[in-house]
Design an enzyme around this catalytic site. Structure first.
Site, PDB file in Angstrom:
ATOM      1  N   LYS A 110       4.946   4.822  18.403  1.00 16.91           N
ATOM      2  CA  LYS A 110       6.029   4.604  17.486  1.00 16.91           C
ATOM      3  C   LYS A 110       7.537   4.953  18.018  1.00 16.91           C
ATOM      4  CE  LYS A 110       3.563   2.623  13.653  1.00 16.91           C
ATOM      5  NZ  LYS A 110       3.189   2.419  12.402  1.00 16.91           N
ATOM      6  N   LYS A 189       2.127  -9.256  22.834  1.00 17.52           N
ATOM      7  CA  LYS A 189       1.567  -9.084  21.631  1.00 17.52           C
ATOM      8  C   LYS A 189       2.528  -9.881  20.461  1.00 17.52           C
ATOM      9  CE  LYS A 189       0.068  -6.181  17.932  1.00 17.52           C
ATOM     10  NZ  LYS A 189       0.555  -4.998  17.218  1.00 17.52           N
ATOM     11  N   LYS A 192       6.235  -8.052  14.801  1.00 18.51           N
ATOM     12  CA  LYS A 192       7.351  -7.931  14.355  1.00 18.51           C
ATOM     13  C   LYS A 192       8.675  -7.041  15.109  1.00 18.51           C
ATOM     14  CE  LYS A 192       4.980  -7.265  10.833  1.00 18.51           C
ATOM     15  NZ  LYS A 192       4.326  -6.253   9.858  1.00 18.51           N
TER      16      LYS A 192
HETATM   17  P1  ADP Z   1       3.674  -5.870  13.746  1.00 18.69           P
HETATM   18  O1  ADP Z   1       3.198  -5.395  15.068  1.00 18.69           O
HETATM   19  O2  ADP Z   1       4.092  -7.167  13.530  1.00 18.69           O
HETATM   20  O3  ADP Z   1       4.414  -4.978  13.228  1.00 18.69           O
HETATM   21  P2  ADP Z   1       1.586  -4.544  12.139  1.00 18.69           P
HETATM   22  O4  ADP Z   1       1.564  -3.378  12.847  1.00 18.69           O
HETATM   23  O5  ADP Z   1       2.235  -4.414  10.734  1.00 18.69           O
HETATM   24  O6  ADP Z   1       2.283  -5.909  12.793  1.00 18.69           O
HETATM   25  O7  ADP Z   1       0.298  -5.154  11.754  1.00 18.69           O
HETATM   26  C1  ADP Z   1      -0.669  -5.578  10.529  1.00 18.69           C
HETATM   27  C2  ADP Z   1      -1.842  -5.804  10.525  1.00 18.69           C
HETATM   28  O8  ADP Z   1      -1.984  -7.071  11.449  1.00 18.69           O
HETATM   29  C3  ADP Z   1      -2.710  -4.738  11.653  1.00 18.69           C
HETATM   30  O9  ADP Z   1      -3.958  -4.574  11.120  1.00 18.69           O
HETATM   31  C4  ADP Z   1      -2.748  -5.635  12.949  1.00 18.69           C
HETATM   32  O10 ADP Z   1      -3.891  -5.139  13.621  1.00 18.69           O
HETATM   33  C5  ADP Z   1      -2.642  -6.976  12.496  1.00 18.69           C
HETATM   34  N1  ADP Z   1      -1.816  -7.561  13.759  1.00 18.69           N
HETATM   35  C6  ADP Z   1      -0.337  -7.455  14.058  1.00 18.69           C
HETATM   36  N2  ADP Z   1      -0.142  -8.233  15.095  1.00 18.69           N
HETATM   37  C7  ADP Z   1      -1.205  -8.675  15.518  1.00 18.69           C
HETATM   38  C8  ADP Z   1      -1.333  -9.492  16.710  1.00 18.69           C
HETATM   39  N3  ADP Z   1      -0.525 -10.020  17.455  1.00 18.69           N
HETATM   40  N4  ADP Z   1      -2.839 -10.077  16.939  1.00 18.69           N
HETATM   41  C9  ADP Z   1      -3.624  -9.514  16.190  1.00 18.69           C
HETATM   42  N5  ADP Z   1      -3.691  -8.738  15.106  1.00 18.69           N
HETATM   43  C10 ADP Z   1      -2.327  -8.286  14.816  1.00 18.69           C
HETATM   44  N1  TRP Z   2      -1.331   2.003   8.753  1.00 18.16           N
HETATM   45  C1  TRP Z   2      -1.678   0.736   8.216  1.00 18.16           C
HETATM   46  C2  TRP Z   2      -1.031  -0.408   9.169  1.00 18.16           C
HETATM   47  O1  TRP Z   2       0.035   0.137   9.629  1.00 18.16           O
HETATM   48  C3  TRP Z   2      -1.496   0.468   6.671  1.00 18.16           C
HETATM   49  C4  TRP Z   2      -2.183   1.143   6.023  1.00 18.16           C
HETATM   50  C5  TRP Z   2      -1.762   2.335   5.005  1.00 18.16           C
HETATM   51  C6  TRP Z   2      -3.592   1.080   5.625  1.00 18.16           C
HETATM   52  N2  TRP Z   2      -2.777   2.689   4.408  1.00 18.16           N
HETATM   53  C7  TRP Z   2      -4.134   2.211   4.712  1.00 18.16           C
HETATM   54  C8  TRP Z   2      -4.754   0.482   6.336  1.00 18.16           C
HETATM   55  C9  TRP Z   2      -5.235   2.711   4.257  1.00 18.16           C
HETATM   56  C10 TRP Z   2      -5.831   0.655   5.613  1.00 18.16           C
HETATM   57  C11 TRP Z   2      -6.388   1.672   4.909  1.00 18.16           C
HETATM   58  O2  TRP Z   2      -1.625  -1.556   9.486  1.00 18.16           O
END
Ligand code: ADP
Ligand code: TRP
Length: 322
Positions: A110, A189, A192
């Site tokens: 991050k 990938k 957002k």
């Molecule tokens: P973003 O990358 O858009 O910020 P997040 O990290 O909030 O998405 O992901 C939320 C959930 O969706 C996670 O469990 C992640 O593994 C899944 N996810 C996000 N983007 C993808 C993708 N491109 N393909 C498969 N799973 C995804």
């Molecule tokens: N960290 C997870 C993500 O970014 C979101 C999350 C927060 C979560 N608390 C959790 C997922 C507890 C599973 C269990 O996608």
């Protein structure tokens, strides 16, 4: 078995989130006792504006309900409506070695993406452990990127139990790897943070436009194409029937097919896939009180479980009234 997962309200949910995570969350409802929450405390680690936090939280809630969250059976709430979890996070942080958090790759990832290196971002796995442990979770369905956080949770729980007695059960992860990473419109990938998403509920016209702009290679129309290297085909896999997919695969390999044709069909299939949920999404938008009630009921349920666990924890560590 109790299943728990959280999703951060950091933007509009996209089809990568759906096929990578939400779909399995929704399927698990049929067999298990599911606890799902909107991780708004976690979202603060990326410093959104107050308006963004509120808007995204409401949208995530509406998306989940529209896509089939069983509001009668599944406990669904907003993380910050049960603030007990932050107290547990503090107590857990006192048995969490610095080295354990320093080894977490998501913090480094991050920071590399440009997020500010704040303490919340660093300590985020401890809050996640508190989320999981306070609700006495057996199974956590998450994407592969979260595996390390579940391992950290088990490690923290074991350290706590070792120091203070058996308070926590150790949760298992269920890694959602059945669906490979869903590619975004630029081929990276879908995320957002890359601005390459197709949102689940964006207007149909805009879904079409984005799909027509998906990046493909420049193989001429008449030449054979490799479906396994094509972003359009990767998305077709998610929504086409097995028979139709085989037909496309053959057409790719035999040449004479343009990507435009595959894109047009993909747009149709993608729109059809989510069509049954669109009306429900609109109905919900017009009934925000219903959404508020679902989240309030969820918070009440979750809050009761959290309060019980926290009472055990306080007793175990010696935080007792004199
Ligand atoms: P973003 O990358 O858009 O910020 P997040 O990290 O909030 O998405 O992901 C939320 C959930 O969706 C996670 O469990 C992640 O593994 C899944 N996810 C996000 N983007 C993808 C993708 N491109 N393909 C498969 N799973 C995804
Ligand atoms: N960290 C997870 C993500 O970014 C979101 C999350 C927060 C979560 N608390 C959790 C997922 C507890 C599973 C269990 O996608």
């Amino acid at each position: 078995m109790r299943v728990l997962s959280g999703i951060q309200p950091t933007g509009r949910l996209h089809i990568g989130n759906f096929f990578g995570a939400m779909r399995q969350h929704l399927q698990l409802q049929a067999e298990h006792d599911c606890f799902y929450f909107i991780a708004d405390y976690h979202a603060l680690t990326s410093n959104p504006t107050p308006a963004e936090v509120a808007e995204h939280t409401l949208n995530v809630a509406m998306d989940y309900i529209a896509l089939g969250l069983d509001t009668k059976k599944t406990v669904f709430w907003r993380q910050s409506d049960v603030p007990e979890v932050t107290e547990l996070a503090w107590i857990l942080s006192c048995v969490t070695p610095m080295g354990l958090l320093q080894r977490c790759t998501s913090y480094k990832d991050k920071i590399a993406q440009g997020l500010s290196p704040n303490h919340g971002l660093f300590a985020y796995p401890v809050l996640q452990a508190a989320d999981i442990l306070i609700y006495r979770t057996d199974l956590v369905p998450v994407g592969a990127d979260q595996k390390q956080h579940i391992e950290v949770t088990r490690d923290i729980a074991a350290r706590f139990n070792n120091a203070y007695g058996e308070v926590f059960n150790l949760p298992a992860e269920r890694i959602l790897e059945q669906v490979a990473v869903v590619p975004g419109t630029d081929g990276r990938k879908m995320s957002k943070s890359y601005g390459n998403t197709i949102e689940i509920f964006e207007p149909e016209k805009s879904v079409r436009k984005k799909i027509m702009r998906i990046v493909t290679d420049s193989t001429p129309l008449e030449r054979p194409k490799d479906p396994d290297k094509c972003n359009v085909f990767a998305l077709l896999k998610l929504v086409a029937s097995t028979d139709e997919l085989t037909a496309w695969e053959n057409r790719y390999r035999s040449g004479g097919m343009g990507y435009g044709e595959a894109k047009k069909r993909l747009a149709e299939l993608m729109i059809d896939y989510f069509k049954p949920f669109r009306q429900k999404r609109t109905d919900i938008e017009n009934d925000i009180d219903y959404v508020k009630k679902v989240l309030a009921d969820g918070a009440e349920w979750a809050g009761a479980v959290a309060a019980e666990t926290l009472a055990d924890v306080r007793k175990a560590v010696g935080l007792r009234r004199i």
